[in-house]
Design an enzyme around this catalytic site. Structure first.
Site, PDB file in Angstrom:
ATOM      1  N   ARG A 235       0.863  -1.180   0.000  1.00 18.13           N
ATOM      2  CA  ARG A 235       0.000   0.000   0.000  1.00 18.13           C
ATOM      3  C   ARG A 235       0.901   1.233   0.000  1.00 18.13           C
ATOM      4  O   ARG A 235       1.914   1.275   0.699  1.00 18.13           O
ATOM      5  CB  ARG A 235      -0.905   0.031   1.244  1.00 18.13           C
ATOM      6  N   HIS A 296      -0.774  -0.273  -9.781  1.00 18.08           N
ATOM      7  CA  HIS A 296      -1.495  -1.226  -8.924  1.00 18.08           C
ATOM      8  C   HIS A 296      -2.016  -2.421  -9.738  1.00 18.08           C
ATOM      9  O   HIS A 296      -3.213  -2.681  -9.778  1.00 18.08           O
ATOM     10  CB  HIS A 296      -2.663  -0.526  -8.195  1.00 18.08           C
TER      11      HIS A 296
HETATM   12  P1  NAD Z   1      -1.287 -11.154   5.054  1.00 18.43           P
HETATM   13  O1  NAD Z   1      -2.318 -10.682   6.030  1.00 18.43           O
HETATM   14  O2  NAD Z   1      -1.245 -12.594   4.688  1.00 18.43           O
HETATM   15  O3  NAD Z   1       0.177 -10.737   5.564  1.00 18.43           O
HETATM   16  C1  NAD Z   1       0.471  -9.498   6.130  1.00 18.43           C
HETATM   17  C2  NAD Z   1       1.604  -9.718   7.110  1.00 18.43           C
HETATM   18  O4  NAD Z   1       1.995  -8.444   7.624  1.00 18.43           O
HETATM   19  C3  NAD Z   1       1.218 -10.599   8.306  1.00 18.43           C
HETATM   20  O5  NAD Z   1       2.152 -11.635   8.463  1.00 18.43           O
HETATM   21  C4  NAD Z   1       1.214  -9.616   9.500  1.00 18.43           C
HETATM   22  O6  NAD Z   1       1.608 -10.212  10.713  1.00 18.43           O
HETATM   23  C5  NAD Z   1       2.254  -8.610   9.015  1.00 18.43           C
HETATM   24  N1  NAD Z   1       2.153  -7.344   9.737  1.00 18.43           N
HETATM   25  C6  NAD Z   1       1.057  -6.701  10.201  1.00 18.43           C
HETATM   26  N2  NAD Z   1       1.408  -5.575  10.834  1.00 18.43           N
HETATM   27  C7  NAD Z   1       2.764  -5.500  10.758  1.00 18.43           C
HETATM   28  C8  NAD Z   1       3.713  -4.572  11.238  1.00 18.43           C
HETATM   29  N3  NAD Z   1       3.332  -3.510  11.944  1.00 18.43           N
HETATM   30  N4  NAD Z   1       5.028  -4.810  10.972  1.00 18.43           N
HETATM   31  C9  NAD Z   1       5.413  -5.919  10.279  1.00 18.43           C
HETATM   32  N5  NAD Z   1       4.555  -6.826   9.812  1.00 18.43           N
HETATM   33  C10 NAD Z   1       3.245  -6.628  10.054  1.00 18.43           C
HETATM   34  O7  NAD Z   1      -1.492 -10.239   3.758  1.00 18.43           O
HETATM   35  P2  NAD Z   1      -1.004 -10.564   2.271  1.00 18.43           P
HETATM   36  O8  NAD Z   1      -2.079 -11.306   1.572  1.00 18.43           O
HETATM   37  O9  NAD Z   1       0.375 -11.103   2.302  1.00 18.43           O
HETATM   38  O10 NAD Z   1      -1.017  -9.087   1.653  1.00 18.43           O
HETATM   39  C11 NAD Z   1      -0.079  -8.107   2.097  1.00 18.43           C
HETATM   40  C12 NAD Z   1      -0.507  -6.759   1.587  1.00 18.43           C
HETATM   41  O11 NAD Z   1      -0.363  -6.738   0.165  1.00 18.43           O
HETATM   42  C13 NAD Z   1      -1.988  -6.437   1.810  1.00 18.43           C
HETATM   43  O12 NAD Z   1      -2.182  -5.816   3.061  1.00 18.43           O
HETATM   44  C14 NAD Z   1      -2.331  -5.529   0.679  1.00 18.43           C
HETATM   45  O13 NAD Z   1      -2.225  -4.196   1.136  1.00 18.43           O
HETATM   46  C15 NAD Z   1      -1.239  -5.779  -0.363  1.00 18.43           C
HETATM   47  N6  NAD Z   1      -1.754  -6.273  -1.645  1.00 18.43           N
HETATM   48  C16 NAD Z   1      -1.408  -5.609  -2.775  1.00 18.43           C
HETATM   49  C17 NAD Z   1      -1.834  -6.073  -4.018  1.00 18.43           C
HETATM   50  C18 NAD Z   1      -1.462  -5.392  -5.317  1.00 18.43           C
HETATM   51  O14 NAD Z   1      -2.087  -5.654  -6.349  1.00 18.43           O
HETATM   52  N7  NAD Z   1      -0.461  -4.538  -5.348  1.00 18.43           N
HETATM   53  C19 NAD Z   1      -2.647  -7.207  -4.074  1.00 18.43           C
HETATM   54  C20 NAD Z   1      -2.959  -7.874  -2.879  1.00 18.43           C
HETATM   55  C21 NAD Z   1      -2.509  -7.397  -1.671  1.00 18.43           C
END
Ligand code: NAD
Length: 341
Positions: A235, A296
């Site tokens: 994000r 994105h």
């Molecule tokens: P997920 O929930 O599986 O993993 C997120 C990880 O971040 C978790 O392991 C959590 O413990 C960790 N986390 C939370 N707060 C934290 C902090 N303060 N410091 C360090 N780590 C922390 O999510 P995911 O499916 O792996 O997706 C990750 C992110 O990718 C999503 O939040 C979304 O914003 C982004 N995303 C982007 C796209 C894109 O097209 N660019 C698509 C899907 C997701």
């Protein structure tokens, strides 16, 4: 169920219509983004379906609830654009697509690293101009490099695994919870500030929360290794863009690949090629030869779009039938599970 789908693109319609053959929902598509000025379109719809840049704040939710909406379905994983407290107060359930294809985002992330590091977009632009000179295109091997992965959830874990096992990188990770499957393959966890001091490349995969807002700021960049590469497919607001630009100007930041941008809601997903873009910060970013930006699109694969459509329409069918909503996101979950924070 009657559904109002906001921020609709041709590809959303294609994949939702295909998946809907098995459900028979009545889907109405709106190109408009959901925000305070467009909420009236949802009047009378029990469910609305939104994407990453729709604004589902308290005011929007109040209008939705008054108009009879009981369910907001996010066709994405992140829910930073929804006021969950307001939704709960108003009795509006929120569902999302927790995992549709983490592979799609992880593969794109590694693709950005390679494209940026090996100057592939610049090389292609040259070749199209019959310029086959190689000066200025020197890259670096990924192999052997020390890479930092912040957030080792579904996507981050795949990126870490691919860099560690596929490319032979040293991988340092930071998360609130350690993944034993990653430590088993030699990934080491460290506090974010330690990680920043030690890595050549940092890739962000944690969600946007109050704790992670501007995770990469002036102070963190000052502590980073000179020439650090920064990749963000999570994000935009994880990075303070003004600080990033200063880092690029001073040379402290060596290169940057972004699939997300702090103010992307005013830009991304639209064809603005005939308009004068007013965002001077974004325009400045575009001027750097060592910055690669995509709009994105990391999620945009056939597999991901099919899964998003299928999971979203299943949630709507469950809501209609009064079944438990397995993809619901609630304040209780968010407070109780740091992985979802
Ligand atoms: P997920 O929930 O599986 O993993 C997120 C990880 O971040 C978790 O392991 C959590 O413990 C960790 N986390 C939370 N707060 C934290 C902090 N303060 N410091 C360090 N780590 C922390 O999510 P995911 O499916 O792996 O997706 C990750 C992110 O990718 C999503 O939040 C979304 O914003 C982004 N995303 C982007 C796209 C894109 O097209 N660019 C698509 C899907 C997701």
């Amino acid at each position: 169920m009657r559904i109002a789908v906001f921020s609709t693109k041709a590809y959303d319609r294609r994949f939702l219509d295909a998946a809907n053959r098995a459900f028979g929902h009545q889907i109405d598509y709106f190109e408009a983004r959901l925000d305070a000025s467009t909420t009236a379109l949802a009047e009378g719809y029990p469910a609305v379906c939104v994407f990453v840049n729709d604004r589902v704040d308290a005011a929007v939710l109040e209008t939705l609830a008054k108009g009879g909406t009981k369910l907001v379905a996010l066709r994405c994983a992140g829910y930073n654009n929804v006021d969950l407290e307001a939704a709960e107060r108003l009795g509006v359930a929120v569902v999302r697509v927790p995992a549709y294809s983490p592979e799609a985002v992880a593969e794109f992330t590694v693709g950005l690293m390679l494209a940026l590091d090996r100057n592939i977009p610049r090389a292609w632009a040259r070749v199209r101009d019959n310029n086959f000179a190689l000066d200025g295109l020197i890259g670096r091997n990924l192999s052997g490099r020390t890479v930092g992965v912040v957030g080792t959830g579904r996507i981050g874990a795949l990126v870490a695994r691919s860099l560690r096992l596929g490319f032979g990188c040293q991988v340092l990770a930071h998360d609130l919870v350690e993944d034993p499957e990653l430590t088993a393959i030699g990934v080491r966890y460290a506090p974010v500030d330690t990680l920043l001091r030690e890595v050549d490349l940092i890739t962000l995969h944690c969600p946007l929360t109050p704790q992670t807002h501007h995770l990469i700021d002036n102070d963190r960049l000052a502590a980073a290794r000179p020439g650090v590469m920064i990749v963000n497919t999570s994000r935009g607001a994880l990075i303070d863009t003004a600080a990033l630009i200063e880092g690029l100007k001073s040379g402290k930041v060596g290169s940057v690949a972004l699939d997300v941008y702090e103010q992307e809601a005013d830009l991304f997903f639209e064809d603005l090629s005939n308009q004068i873009v007013q965002d001077d910060v974004f325009q400045r970013l575009l001027t750097f030869p060592n910055v690669l930006i995509t709009g994105h699109q990391a999620f945009l694969t056939e597999e991901a779009l099919s899964a998003i459509a299928e999971i979203t329409l299943t949630s709507l069918a469950d809501a209609e039938a009064g079944r438990p909503l397995t993809c619901q996101v609630t304040m209780r979950q968010v407070r109780g599970d740091p992985r979802q924070a």
